[in-house]
Structures are given as C-alpha cells and as structure tokens.
Design a protein around this motif. Structure first.
Motif, PDB file in Angstrom:
ATOM      1  N   ALA A 129      -1.791  -0.620  -9.076  1.00 22.97           N
ATOM      2  CA  ALA A 129      -1.091  -1.863  -9.421  1.00 22.97           C
ATOM      3  C   ALA A 129      -0.213  -1.658 -10.646  1.00 22.97           C
ATOM      4  O   ALA A 129       0.798  -2.333 -10.816  1.00 22.97           O
ATOM      5  N   ASP A 130      -0.574  -0.690 -11.509  1.00 26.71           N
ATOM      6  CA  ASP A 130       0.218  -0.445 -12.734  1.00 26.71           C
ATOM      7  C   ASP A 130       1.638  -0.038 -12.365  1.00 26.71           C
ATOM      8  O   ASP A 130       2.614  -0.488 -12.942  1.00 26.71           O
ATOM      9  N   PHE A 131       1.723   0.865 -11.388  1.00 31.76           N
ATOM     10  CA  PHE A 131       3.011   1.370 -10.945  1.00 31.76           C
ATOM     11  C   PHE A 131       3.835   0.228 -10.338  1.00 31.76           C
ATOM     12  O   PHE A 131       5.021   0.079 -10.620  1.00 31.76           O
ATOM     13  N   LEU A 132       3.146  -0.613  -9.547  1.00 35.21           N
ATOM     14  CA  LEU A 132       3.848  -1.715  -8.886  1.00 35.21           C
ATOM     15  C   LEU A 132       4.376  -2.724  -9.884  1.00 35.21           C
ATOM     16  O   LEU A 132       5.416  -3.340  -9.668  1.00 35.21           O
ATOM     17  N   ARG A 133       3.638  -2.898 -10.988  1.00 33.43           N
ATOM     18  CA  ARG A 133       4.010  -3.931 -11.963  1.00 33.43           C
ATOM     19  C   ARG A 133       5.457  -3.721 -12.437  1.00 33.43           C
ATOM     20  O   ARG A 133       6.256  -4.647 -12.441  1.00 33.43           O
ATOM     21  N   ASP A 134       5.800  -2.465 -12.779  1.00 30.48           N
ATOM     22  CA  ASP A 134       7.150  -2.194 -13.289  1.00 30.48           C
ATOM     23  C   ASP A 134       8.191  -2.444 -12.206  1.00 30.48           C
ATOM     24  O   ASP A 134       9.229  -3.055 -12.443  1.00 30.48           O
ATOM     25  N   ALA A 135       7.880  -1.952 -10.989  1.00 29.58           N
ATOM     26  CA  ALA A 135       8.842  -2.127  -9.896  1.00 29.58           C
ATOM     27  C   ALA A 135       9.045  -3.620  -9.615  1.00 29.58           C
ATOM     28  O   ALA A 135      10.179  -4.079  -9.414  1.00 29.58           O
ATOM     29  N   LEU A 136       7.953  -4.379  -9.630  1.00 27.83           N
ATOM     30  CA  LEU A 136       8.067  -5.807  -9.305  1.00 27.83           C
ATOM     31  C   LEU A 136       8.720  -6.619 -10.416  1.00 27.83           C
ATOM     32  O   LEU A 136       9.415  -7.599 -10.135  1.00 27.83           O
ATOM     33  N   ASP A 137       8.513  -6.212 -11.673  1.00 25.19           N
ATOM     34  CA  ASP A 137       9.194  -6.895 -12.787  1.00 25.19           C
ATOM     35  C   ASP A 137      10.695  -6.867 -12.555  1.00 25.19           C
ATOM     36  O   ASP A 137      11.396  -7.870 -12.675  1.00 25.19           O
ATOM     37  N   ARG A 138      11.175  -5.667 -12.187  1.00 23.98           N
ATOM     38  CA  ARG A 138      12.609  -5.493 -11.974  1.00 23.98           C
ATOM     39  C   ARG A 138      13.064  -6.296 -10.743  1.00 23.98           C
ATOM     40  O   ARG A 138      14.049  -7.022 -10.788  1.00 23.98           O
ATOM     41  N   LEU A 139      12.287  -6.167  -9.659  1.00 25.82           N
ATOM     42  CA  LEU A 139      12.655  -6.872  -8.416  1.00 25.82           C
ATOM     43  C   LEU A 139      12.699  -8.383  -8.616  1.00 25.82           C
ATOM     44  O   LEU A 139      13.596  -9.056  -8.119  1.00 25.82           O
ATOM     45  N   GLN A 140      11.676  -8.902  -9.345  1.00 26.08           N
ATOM     46  CA  GLN A 140      11.586 -10.351  -9.520  1.00 26.08           C
ATOM     47  C   GLN A 140      12.815 -10.889 -10.252  1.00 26.08           C
ATOM     48  O   GLN A 140      13.316 -11.960  -9.927  1.00 26.08           O
ATOM     49  N   SER A 141      13.319 -10.093 -11.214  1.00 27.34           N
ATOM     50  CA  SER A 141      14.492 -10.596 -11.944  1.00 27.34           C
ATOM     51  C   SER A 141      15.738 -10.581 -11.048  1.00 27.34           C
ATOM     52  O   SER A 141      16.625 -11.411 -11.210  1.00 27.34           O
ATOM     53  N   CYS A 142      15.793  -9.663 -10.088  1.00 31.36           N
ATOM     54  CA  CYS A 142      16.954  -9.650  -9.169  1.00 31.36           C
ATOM     55  C   CYS A 142      16.804 -10.678  -8.053  1.00 31.36           C
ATOM     56  O   CYS A 142      17.798 -11.089  -7.457  1.00 31.36           O
ATOM     57  N   HIS A 143      15.568 -11.028  -7.710  1.00 24.41           N
ATOM     58  CA  HIS A 143      15.336 -11.951  -6.580  1.00 24.41           C
ATOM     59  C   HIS A 143      14.389 -13.066  -7.027  1.00 24.41           C
ATOM     60  O   HIS A 143      13.231 -13.135  -6.573  1.00 24.41           O
ATOM     61  N   PRO A 144      14.868 -13.962  -7.912  1.00 30.82           N
ATOM     62  CA  PRO A 144      13.966 -14.961  -8.497  1.00 30.82           C
ATOM     63  C   PRO A 144      13.399 -15.949  -7.469  1.00 30.82           C
ATOM     64  O   PRO A 144      12.367 -16.565  -7.726  1.00 30.82           O
ATOM     65  N   ASP A 145      14.051 -16.076  -6.290  1.00 29.16           N
ATOM     66  CA  ASP A 145      13.576 -17.085  -5.328  1.00 29.16           C
ATOM     67  C   ASP A 145      12.431 -16.590  -4.450  1.00 29.16           C
ATOM     68  O   ASP A 145      11.836 -17.367  -3.709  1.00 29.16           O
ATOM     69  N   ILE A 146      12.168 -15.290  -4.490  1.00 25.17           N
ATOM     70  CA  ILE A 146      11.092 -14.760  -3.635  1.00 25.17           C
ATOM     71  C   ILE A 146       9.809 -14.683  -4.463  1.00 25.17           C
ATOM     72  O   ILE A 146       9.792 -14.090  -5.536  1.00 25.17           O
ATOM     73  N   ARG A 147       8.767 -15.293  -3.970  1.00 24.60           N
ATOM     74  CA  ARG A 147       7.473 -15.197  -4.653  1.00 24.60           C
ATOM     75  C   ARG A 147       6.958 -13.764  -4.486  1.00 24.60           C
ATOM     76  O   ARG A 147       7.088 -13.180  -3.402  1.00 24.60           O
ATOM     77  N   MET A 148       6.366 -13.177  -5.517  1.00 22.68           N
ATOM     78  CA  MET A 148       5.934 -11.769  -5.426  1.00 22.68           C
ATOM     79  C   MET A 148       4.493 -11.582  -5.883  1.00 22.68           C
ATOM     80  O   MET A 148       4.057 -12.181  -6.859  1.00 22.68           O
ATOM     81  N   THR A 149       3.803 -10.717  -5.150  1.00 22.45           N
ATOM     82  CA  THR A 149       2.422 -10.376  -5.491  1.00 22.45           C
ATOM     83  C   THR A 149       2.297  -8.858  -5.469  1.00 22.45           C
ATOM     84  O   THR A 149       2.760  -8.219  -4.520  1.00 22.45           O
ATOM     85  N   ALA A 150       1.679  -8.286  -6.511  1.00 21.72           N
ATOM     86  CA  ALA A 150       1.408  -6.842  -6.532  1.00 21.72           C
ATOM     87  C   ALA A 150      -0.087  -6.646  -6.285  1.00 21.72           C
ATOM     88  O   ALA A 150      -0.919  -7.300  -6.912  1.00 21.72           O
ATOM     89  N   LEU A 151      -0.401  -5.757  -5.392  1.00 22.55           N
ATOM     90  CA  LEU A 151      -1.789  -5.569  -4.992  1.00 22.55           C
ATOM     91  C   LEU A 151      -2.164  -4.092  -5.100  1.00 22.55           C
ATOM     92  O   LEU A 151      -1.623  -3.271  -4.351  1.00 22.55           O
ATOM     93  N   GLY A 152      -3.047  -3.741  -6.035  1.00 22.13           N
ATOM     94  CA  GLY A 152      -3.507  -2.355  -6.166  1.00 22.13           C
ATOM     95  C   GLY A 152      -4.712  -2.158  -5.254  1.00 22.13           C
ATOM     96  O   GLY A 152      -5.792  -2.654  -5.534  1.00 22.13           O
ATOM     97  N   GLN A 153      -4.503  -1.435  -4.171  1.00 24.57           N
ATOM     98  CA  GLN A 153      -5.565  -1.346  -3.162  1.00 24.57           C
ATOM     99  C   GLN A 153      -5.373  -0.108  -2.290  1.00 24.57           C
ATOM    100  O   GLN A 153      -4.243   0.215  -1.924  1.00 24.57           O
ATOM    101  N   ASP A 154      -6.477   0.561  -1.938  1.00 22.20           N
ATOM    102  CA  ASP A 154      -6.398   1.647  -0.957  1.00 22.20           C
ATOM    103  C   ASP A 154      -6.525   1.005   0.423  1.00 22.20           C
ATOM    104  O   ASP A 154      -7.610   0.913   0.993  1.00 22.20           O
ATOM    105  N   PHE A 155      -5.383   0.567   0.957  1.00 26.65           N
ATOM    106  CA  PHE A 155      -5.392  -0.246   2.187  1.00 26.65           C
ATOM    107  C   PHE A 155      -5.745   0.582   3.417  1.00 26.65           C
ATOM    108  O   PHE A 155      -5.980   0.040   4.485  1.00 26.65           O
ATOM    109  N   SER A 156      -5.766   1.942   3.267  1.00 28.19           N
ATOM    110  CA  SER A 156      -6.095   2.756   4.445  1.00 28.19           C
ATOM    111  C   SER A 156      -7.532   2.473   4.897  1.00 28.19           C
ATOM    112  O   SER A 156      -7.902   2.724   6.035  1.00 28.19           O
ATOM    113  N   GLN A 157      -8.346   1.944   3.990  1.00 26.88           N
ATOM    114  CA  GLN A 157      -9.737   1.615   4.334  1.00 26.88           C
ATOM    115  C   GLN A 157      -9.893   0.153   4.720  1.00 26.88           C
ATOM    116  O   GLN A 157     -11.002  -0.348   4.815  1.00 26.88           O
ATOM    117  N   GLY A 158      -8.788  -0.557   4.887  1.00 29.77           N
ATOM    118  CA  GLY A 158      -8.848  -1.989   5.217  1.00 29.77           C
ATOM    119  C   GLY A 158      -8.076  -2.769   4.161  1.00 29.77           C
ATOM    120  O   GLY A 158      -8.184  -2.473   2.976  1.00 29.77           O
TER     121      GLY A 158
END
Ligand code: AVI
Length: 343
Positions: free
Chosen positions: A127-156
C-alpha cells in the motif's frame, strides 16, 4: 482517497533505495523461509516466481519490458490504444475499476479518459507504493473516488465495504494470469467472480500461443536481461534464506513447452554444487535445474474454456494484427443473462 494496508509489510518494486534487496529481510516470515526451503528440496527443485521481484528484480523486469524481443508490454498497449472506444463500450461508463497488481497505476490511468470510472481501486502487495501513485492520480482526476489496497490478491481478494458492490470491473493486464498454473488460474478467476457480486466484468491482458522462436526469444533475449532477472533470484534467496548460492555456478534456461503451452524458466547448475542454508542443504548435479517460472500461453478457445469454467462469459476479444496478444472482456454469467432479459 483511502488506504488499506496489510498488517505485515511486504516487498514492492519501490522499496528504499538503500535497501540491498526487497525490504523484507528483517520481517521475513518463517512461513516464507519454509516455502523456499521446501521448494529447493523438491524434485525437481522449484521456487515460486514471486521471489524474482526484490528491488533489483523489479527493476530488471521493468527494463526487460522495453526489449525488442519482449513483445507483450508494447503489444498490449497498442491493443488498448487501437480499441479503447470498443473497450469503453463493452465495459460501460461509471464502473468501479479494480486494478489488480496496479503498480504505478499507469495502465489503468491510460484508460480513465474512455472508461470514466466512478471509483478506482488500486490493489497491490504494498500500500505504501500505491499511496504515492494515487496521490498523484487523485490530483489529476479529482472526480474519481480512489482506494488503495495493500493485499496479496493472488490468495483471494478482499474488498472493503466502501467499494460499491455493483458494476465492478476487474482489470488484470500484462499477461499476469499466465503465471498461474491451470488450477490456480481457475481458482483465481472463480474467486474474482465471487468477489464481483452481480453484474461484474473482467478486462484481461493475455499472451497467446505463437511460433516457438518468437516465444523463446522473448524469454531469452540477446542482451541477457531476462537471464539477469532470473539469476537475481539466487541473490534474493541468499538474502531471504541466508543461502550460499554462487550466481556464477548457474545459467538461465528458458524454452516453450508446447505440450503444456507454457514458457518455462529454469536455473541450471553449470557444475556439481552444494548449496547450504540454515537447517538444510542440497547437492545439485551438473545440469540439474531449479524451476523458477511458468508463463502460460493461451488460444482463444483455451482462454474461453478457462473463463467459462470459472463462471465468466467472454464477450469481446481484441488482438493485434499478428495475433500475438489479446485483451479480453468477460462478464459474470448472471450479468450476461440479465442483459439478455433487458434486451
Ligand atoms: C509478469 N509476467 C507476466 C512476466 C511473463 O511474461 O510471464 C514475467 C516475465 N518473466 C520473464 N520475462 C517476463
């Protein structure tokens, strides 16, 4: 923007530059050490491909995606560009876009303009890595709600309540599905179907079967970047397991196994070697191999069978002019019958 972190910090491509490896040595779990040790002692020896991605391994992977021989990345990007309006029509506007293995979120962002998602959920192991990417994205796309999820999704995949349950679009590009074996791919896709609720859909990037020469070159390039990517695994094992692999004793082997429809990557001993790690050791004869990765290649028919078996109905299949790579859209089977009822 909200952030959901895993309880235990795991590795990512973006761990601290001063860190020698992937940033998990200190908190390395006994379970992971046991998993690696079990794999090394197996017959044949094998190591799960996730251990290819320490800090250096992730950089090597990023670099090999630029190679002329490694066609998947640029071919997929070209398909997204050429078919973006058809993809948008298939997905429909206002989806909840769930980006699996989001990394720097660049692939999903390239589709924001046409997909116009109402909510963007970026899922990756850190999630740490995503936080920086999403900070930048959110400022470019303020109308899209954003959630960052730190998870090993390969296990579900476990989506928090704030993620709306309707109109979820799972985005899984980059041929990552190919790194699952057939049973795991079925389990993964069935799991996604279950987390999708009603009316979910799927946008997948999948590598296709083609001439073995093209496949073999993509995984054994002239510059030796894929070889370095594979061999670096041994350095990561030395760090994680305190093993004593000497990288110079090993060579990279990659080939297309036509019968299993997969590229196999192995590390092959150049001479007889003894490898030790705390609590165990193994002798490798000259020529003996450690299986480090499989990358399955699909046909349109084999992919459709996999999707249908996991409860997804393929609706669209876009490919490049050479037919090397495909982007596929699928809906849950209930969503397809609901659509038919409305029509
Ligand atoms: C990440 N994955 C989809 C890549 C692949 O093509 O299977 C990993 C890779 N291994 C060697 N080259 C690229």
């Amino acid at each position: 923007m909200s952030i959901h972190s895993p309880l235990v910090r795991q590795h990512s491509a973006d761990d601290c530059a001063n860190d020698q490896g992937g940033g998990i040595a200190a908190g390395q779990s006994d379970a992971e050490r046991a998993e690696i040790s079990r794999g090394l002692l197996g017959s044949p020896a094998q190591v799960p491909p996730k251990y290819l991605y320490d800090t250096l391994g992730s950089k090597l992977f990023e670099s090999l995606c630029l190679l002329p021989e490694y066609y998947p990345t640029r071919t997929e990007a070209a398909i997204f560009r050429a078919h973006r309006h058809d993809i948008a029509r298939a997905a429909g506007p206002g989806a909840v876009l769930v980006d699996l293995g989001a990394g720097n979120c660049a692939k999903a962002e390239s589709l924001f303009g046409v997909l116009a998602p109402r909510h963007y959920v970026a899922v990756d192991i850190s999630a740490d890595f995503l936080r920086d990417a999403l900070d930048r994205l959110q400022s470019c796309h303020p109308d899209i709600r954003m959630t960052a999820l730190g998870q090993d999704f390969s296990q579900g995949l476990h989506l928090p309540q704030e993620v709306p349950a309707d109109n979820r679009l799972f985005f899984y590009p980059g041929s990552s599905l190919g790194n699952f074996g057939p049973d795991d791919a079925h389990r993964f896709l069935s799991g996604l179907r279950q987390s999708g609720g009603r009316q979910a859909s799927l946008l997948l990037g999948v590598d296709l079967v083609k001439e073995p020469e093209v496949l073999n070159a993509a995984y054994d390039d002239a510059l030796g970047l894929t070889a370095a990517f594979n061999l670096n695994l041994l350095r990561n094992l030395n760090r994680l397991l305190q093993a004593d692999f000497d990288v110079r004793d090993w060579t990279h082997v990659a080939f297309f196994n036509e019968q299993k429809s997969r590229i196999e990557m192995h590390l092959q001993a150049r001479r007889a070697v003894l490898v030790r790690w705390p609590g165990s050791s193994r002798r490798f004869a000259e020529g003996e191999r450690i299986h480090t990765e499989s990358s399955y290649k699909y046909t349109r028919a084999s992919l459709a069978a996999l999707l249908e078996g996991a409860g997804w109905q393929p609706t669209d299949f876009w490919t490049d002019p050479a037919g090397w790579f495909a982007v596929v859209h699928a809906r849950t089977q209930t969503a397809v019958s609901l659509q038919k009822d409305v029509a």
